[in-house]
Design an enzyme around this catalytic site. Structure first.
Site, mmCIF file in Angstrom:
data_model
loop_
_atom_site.group_PDB
_atom_site.id
_atom_site.type_symbol
_atom_site.label_atom_id
_atom_site.label_comp_id
_atom_site.label_asym_id
_atom_site.label_seq_id
_atom_site.Cartn_x
_atom_site.Cartn_y
_atom_site.Cartn_z
ATOM 1 C CB CYS A 2 -22.377 -3.587 8.084
ATOM 2 S SG CYS A 2 -22.670 -5.594 8.711
ATOM 3 N NE ARG A 27 -24.781 1.803 8.932
ATOM 4 C CZ ARG A 27 -25.668 1.807 8.768
ATOM 5 N NH1 ARG A 27 -26.249 2.571 8.911
ATOM 6 N NH2 ARG A 27 -26.670 0.988 7.465
ATOM 7 C CD1 TRP A 78 -24.756 -5.355 15.614
ATOM 8 C CD2 TRP A 78 -26.243 -7.177 13.904
ATOM 9 N NE1 TRP A 78 -26.202 -6.425 15.943
ATOM 10 C CE2 TRP A 78 -26.834 -7.423 15.192
ATOM 11 C CE3 TRP A 78 -26.830 -7.316 12.886
ATOM 12 C CZ2 TRP A 78 -27.922 -8.042 15.597
ATOM 13 C CZ3 TRP A 78 -28.178 -8.857 13.353
ATOM 14 C CH2 TRP A 78 -28.696 -8.666 14.440
ATOM 15 C CG ASN A 104 -25.727 -3.461 4.923
ATOM 16 O OD1 ASN A 104 -26.307 -3.252 6.821
ATOM 17 N ND2 ASN A 104 -26.262 -1.226 5.524
ATOM 18 N N GLY A 105 -26.577 -6.234 5.009
ATOM 19 C CA GLY A 105 -27.276 -6.734 4.469
ATOM 20 C C GLY A 105 -27.336 -8.104 4.846
ATOM 21 C CD GLU A 489 -37.383 4.752 25.737
ATOM 22 O OE1 GLU A 489 -37.633 3.927 25.143
ATOM 23 O OE2 GLU A 489 -36.332 4.659 24.933
ATOM 24 C CE LYS A 493 -32.698 4.107 24.995
ATOM 25 N NZ LYS A 493 -33.941 4.051 24.694
ATOM 26 C CD GLU A 496 -31.014 0.164 24.277
ATOM 27 O OE1 GLU A 496 -31.941 1.471 23.969
ATOM 28 O OE2 GLU A 496 -30.865 0.016 23.211
ATOM 29 C CG HIS A 512 -54.635 -7.945 37.364
ATOM 30 N ND1 HIS A 512 -55.809 -8.390 37.342
ATOM 31 C CD2 HIS A 512 -54.907 -6.000 37.110
ATOM 32 C CE1 HIS A 512 -56.495 -7.068 38.049
ATOM 33 N NE2 HIS A 512 -55.649 -5.398 37.362
ATOM 34 C CE LYS A 615 -29.150 5.642 17.473
ATOM 35 N NZ LYS A 615 -29.579 5.765 18.161
HETATM 36 O O1 M6R Z 1 -34.345 3.575 13.639
HETATM 37 P P1 M6R Z 1 -35.459 3.388 14.058
HETATM 38 O O2 M6R Z 1 -36.365 4.114 15.064
HETATM 39 O O3 M6R Z 1 -36.570 2.622 13.478
HETATM 40 O O4 M6R Z 1 -35.216 1.532 15.086
HETATM 41 C C1 M6R Z 1 -36.138 1.138 16.473
HETATM 42 C C2 M6R Z 1 -35.369 0.487 17.276
HETATM 43 O O5 M6R Z 1 -34.141 -0.816 17.250
HETATM 44 C C3 M6R Z 1 -34.617 1.247 18.141
HETATM 45 O O6 M6R Z 1 -35.511 2.382 18.481
HETATM 46 C C4 M6R Z 1 -33.915 0.939 19.149
HETATM 47 O O7 M6R Z 1 -34.901 0.296 20.113
HETATM 48 C C5 M6R Z 1 -33.124 1.930 20.425
HETATM 49 N N1 M6R Z 1 -31.601 1.120 20.674
HETATM 50 C C6 M6R Z 1 -33.098 2.239 21.734
HETATM 51 O O8 M6R Z 1 -32.939 2.838 22.547
#
Ligand code: M6R
Length: 620
Positions: A2, A27, A78, A104-105, A489, A493, A496, A512, A615
């Site tokens: 958050c 966040r 969040w 937050n937490g 990766e 992308k 998400e 396979h 994030k």
């Molecule tokens: O802050 P971090 O690098 O530890 O975050 C790790 C993942 O949560 C972060 O890379 C997430 O997968 C991204 N949204 C990907 O784009």
């Protein structure tokens, strides 16, 4: 997870807090809320489910002058406990509405605390863990030895809490102060002239001040117009570490781009360059922040890389380089799995924990586990003073600047570069590479900002392709060697951002099983290695493309400029500059980022704030 903002000063708190929340909305964006103190007895609260824009509409309806006052706080959520509806939006209040808290937490013992309160006749108005804190603190303010002393109440309540939390409190009877507490979740103080700020991230107050103070573990801070006081949870004053933020407001703004992600993609050459800067001097790799001596690096007999999401993919890339350069075994592990499978760790194990935010709970717990087992932990992080570097033995910062788009882009490239610096430092200390070889690898890295810049020339072509693919149901991504993590990766992308089914595979695995997924017209993105670097991999991938083309796939090939052999197999060819094999992820990832962003945009989704995500993920 958050976002939190607090303010005491000479401006209208509501406007300062809302501007801060705008910068922290990355966040979490399930709900937003504000509380403003206005003289003795005046505490106004408004909150609304959904994006910050919903709260602003609500404020316009009720009249913003209802929340006049120069002290206050805000929150963007969040959701963890309870769905994202108005009643679960922060701030939460006690029964009489005299105290408000944002959080937050996660309060892990909240069920026990809630039961205790309910047994005493308290009626809960929300499903959240946070509300228990509001009632407990208000009760401490009314009775007992902490009565009338808000900071003392906060300390007493925090001593009872388990879990990770940043909490910020306003009390109607304390109109000139805002009190906050921190355990394992971020909280920074901003020090202005006649005004003081609190936030989860400096971005919230960067337009007012760049003078900041990072709070430590289990600390309580009281902010007033005059400044701040910090104590531990027992009331003992503690030393703080003031710092000056080395970026300005423009870094946290879109700068003419449609969305932050596109801006951040464009910033990748600079992110790579800044991350390399200062790390080669006198013919040697210099990692001055790392606090590990050459002897420590010589003692290492095994490397673990732990990380999540995109950071994990950067670790997978690093495995190829570090093993190649150092001949040390490297295991790359999802942080969320690491500590639950009893990994073999000892004092000669180096654990590299990669995290953009430095807050990710899974990675933080992996760090804690590794240190308990006596392993040495080196953090790679983009956020100064975050919890993961604080709890690690050493840190190497990526200098990508703030990344606001929820999807990681420039920090991915910066992480790869930082991982490579660690690999080269290990090779140098252990003598597995001659100094001139280490220097050559570093100079190859130094050439990468220009190569990435050159790759950005593909953006218009890739955006056009994105528009063509926007209606696809699924996309597959294939690669070999370092192209395999790039494929993973690329798929992440797309998932998400575009909410599209996407899978990344090692191209050799296709036969396979996954080849059964290939059907007429299915877009398949293939990350080709250089025909000059690893010729054998190149020819094997050509065979793989043949196999899928024969089954009707639409092939989108990312290949080195001038690679004529691949043209007949590519329904769509995206050319990237020729670079050494280990550097290829730094160029081949770029078109995949752009592709995902453009498909998401065409499908009408918010590129910077994908659904259900935030994030930084501060819960396990
Ligand atoms: O802050 P971090 O690098 O530890 O975050 C790790 C993942 O949560 C972060 O890379 C997430 O997968 C991204 N949204 C990907 O784009």
């Amino acid at each position: 997870m958050c976002g939190i903002v607090g303010y005491v000063g000479h401006r209208q708190a509501l406007e300062v807090v809302l501007a801060g929340l705008h910068r922290l909305e990355y966040r979490g964006y399930d709900s937003a809320g504000v509380a403003v103190l206005d003289g003795p007895g005046g505490l106004a609260v408004e909150r609304k489910a959904g994006r910050l824009a919903n709260l602003e509409t609500r404020l316009d309806e009720v009249g913003r002058d209802r929340l006049a006052g120069t002290a206050g706080m805000g929150h963007t959520r969040w959701a963890t406990h309870g769905p994202p509806v108005d009643r679960n939006a922060h701030p939460h209040r006690d029964a009489v509405g005299g105290l408000a808290v944002v959080h937050n937490g996660i309060i892990e013992n909240f069920a026990r605390l809630r039961a205790e309160l309910e047994a005493d006749g308290v009626e809960m108005a929300s499903d959240t863990d946070t509300e228990t804190v509001a009632h407990l603190t208000a009760r401490a303010y009314q009775e007992g030895e902490t009565a009338g002393d808000l900071p003392a109440c906060v300390r007493a309540v925090c001593r009872r809490l388990e879990g990770a939390f940043t909490l910020v409190f306003c009390h109607a009877d304390e109109p000139d102060q805002v009190v906050a507490a921190r355990r394992s979740s971020p909280l920074v103080v901003g020090v202005g002239d006649g005004e003081t700020f609190l936030a989860s991230d400096v971005a919230a107050f960067i337009e007012h001040t760049r003078d900041a103070v990072e709070l430590g573990q289990d600390q309580v801070v009281v902010i007033t117009r005059e400044g701040y006081q910090v104590t531990d949870f027992h009331g003992q004053p503690v030393e703080t570490a003031p710092f000056r933020v080395n970026w300005d407001l423009s870094a946290a703004e879109k700068g003419g781009h449609d969305y932050f992600m596109l801006k951040e993609i464009q910033e990748q050459p600079a992110a790579v360059e800044s991350t390399l800067r200062g790390h080669f001097a006198g013919g040697r790799i210099v990692l001055d922040e790392q606090r590990l001596a050459d002897q420590d690096l010589r003692d290492v007999d095994k490397v673990f890389v732990v990380a999540c999401g995109t950071a994990y993919h950067s670790g997978l890339v690093a495995k190829y380089a570090i093993e190649h350069w150092t001949r040390l075994p490297v295991e790359c592990e999802l942080a969320s799995e690491f500590r639950y499978r009893d990994p073999v760790l000892d004092r000669d194990t180096l654990v590299v924990a990669i995290s953009q935010s430095g807050e990710t709970a899974d990675t933080l717990e992996a760090v804690r586990h590794a240190r308990e087992q006596k392993a040495r932990v080196l953090a790679i992080c983009n956020t100064n003073g975050a919890q993961i570097p604080r709890e690690s033995d050493a840190v190497l910062y990526t200098h990508a600047g703030p990344e606001i788009g929820v999807a990681a882009t420039k920090t991915f490239l910066a992480q790869i570069v930082a991982n490579y610096l660690v690999g080269l430092a290990l090779a140098q200390a252990r003598g597995t590479k001659y100094p001139d070889e280490v220097a050559r690898e570093f100079h190859e890295l130094e050439a990468m900002p220009a190569a990435v810049q050159h790759t950005l020339g593909t953006v218009p072509q890739v955006r056009a392709l994105g528009r063509e693919l926007a209606d696809s149901k699924a996309v597959l991504f294939l690669g070999r060697h370092v192209g395999f993590p790039v494929a993973l990766e690329g798929a992440l992308k797309l998932k998400e951002l575009a909410y599209m089914h996407a899978e990344g595979f090692a191209a050799g695995e296709l036969k396979h099983g996954p080849i059964a997924l290939i059907e007429d017209g299915l877009p398949v993105v293939i990350v080709m290695p250089s025909p000059k670097g690893r010729a054998v991999l190149h020819s094997k991938l050509l065979s793989n493309i043949n196999e899928i083309q024969a089954r009707g796939a639409r092939t989108i090939v990312i290949a080195e400029e001038g690679d004529g052999t691949v043209k007949p197999f590519a329904d769509h060819l995206i050319e990237v500059p020729a670079v050494p094999t280990l550097m290829q992820p730094l160029v081949s990832s770029v078109p995949l980022q752009v592709l995902a962003a453009e498909i998401a945009r065409c499908r009408g989704y918010d590129v910077d704030k994908p659904r259900n995500l935030a994030k930084s993920v501060t819960v396990e």
